[in-house]
Design a protein around this motif. Structure first.
Motif, mmCIF file in Angstrom:
data_model
loop_
_atom_site.group_PDB
_atom_site.id
_atom_site.type_symbol
_atom_site.label_atom_id
_atom_site.label_comp_id
_atom_site.label_asym_id
_atom_site.label_seq_id
_atom_site.Cartn_x
_atom_site.Cartn_y
_atom_site.Cartn_z
ATOM 1 N N VAL A 219 -10.351 38.230 17.561
ATOM 2 C CA VAL A 219 -10.844 39.589 17.322
ATOM 3 C C VAL A 219 -10.814 40.460 18.575
ATOM 4 O O VAL A 219 -11.015 41.671 18.484
ATOM 5 C CB VAL A 219 -12.250 39.595 16.683
ATOM 6 N N CYS A 220 -10.542 39.868 19.715
ATOM 7 C CA CYS A 220 -10.400 40.656 20.946
ATOM 8 C C CYS A 220 -9.016 41.282 20.960
ATOM 9 O O CYS A 220 -8.011 40.588 20.813
ATOM 10 C CB CYS A 220 -10.589 39.775 22.175
ATOM 11 N N GLY A 221 -8.955 42.557 21.114
ATOM 12 C CA GLY A 221 -7.668 43.235 21.212
ATOM 13 C C GLY A 221 -6.937 43.392 19.893
ATOM 14 O O GLY A 221 -5.709 43.358 19.860
ATOM 15 N N LEU A 222 -7.672 43.548 18.797
ATOM 16 C CA LEU A 222 -7.013 43.762 17.512
ATOM 17 C C LEU A 222 -6.241 45.079 17.513
ATOM 18 O O LEU A 222 -6.631 46.042 18.163
ATOM 19 C CB LEU A 222 -8.038 43.799 16.370
ATOM 20 N N ASN A 223 -5.145 45.088 16.793
ATOM 21 C CA ASN A 223 -4.427 46.335 16.527
ATOM 22 C C ASN A 223 -4.248 46.430 15.021
ATOM 23 O O ASN A 223 -4.633 45.518 14.283
ATOM 24 C CB ASN A 223 -3.091 46.400 17.284
ATOM 25 N N GLU A 224 -3.673 47.511 14.553
ATOM 26 C CA GLU A 224 -3.560 47.738 13.112
ATOM 27 C C GLU A 224 -2.808 46.610 12.411
ATOM 28 O O GLU A 224 -3.230 46.126 11.359
ATOM 29 C CB GLU A 224 -2.870 49.080 12.849
ATOM 30 N N THR A 225 -1.725 46.152 12.998
ATOM 31 C CA THR A 225 -0.891 45.122 12.369
ATOM 32 C C THR A 225 -1.603 43.786 12.274
ATOM 33 O O THR A 225 -1.663 43.179 11.194
ATOM 34 C CB THR A 225 0.429 44.951 13.149
#
Length: 84
Positions: free
Chosen positions: A35-41
């Motif tokens: 969950v650290c550094g999630l992006n849309e994809t």
């Protein structure tokens, strides 16, 4: 003889790796890292994985369910709220 489909920590880590996440350790550590550094994809892919796990017929072992409930789901909610 009945065989039950089970999702254990190694299954979860394998599924996270198949989505492109570089994870190690136990389920809680892996979910915390994911969950650290999630992006849309990858947030969309992670959401799909959680939906698949929770709607499937396999039994999710308690340590895996706890990691999802305490790390992945709150992380996805936080990511979604930060995008608004």
């Amino acid at each position: 003889m009945m065989h039950a489909d089970l999702i254990d920590e190694q299954d979860l880590l394998s599924q996270l790796r198949s989505l492109g996440f570089d994870v190690s350790g136990n389920a809680e550590q892996a979910c915390s890292a994911v969950v650290c550094g999630l992006n849309e994809t990858n947030a969309r892919a992670l959401k799909g994985l959680v939906e698949k796990l929770y709607t499937g017929s396999a039994t999710i072992l308690p340590a895996v369910r706890q990691a999802i409930d305490q790390q992945l789901l709150p992380g996805l909610v936080q990511y979604k709220q930060s995008r608004v």
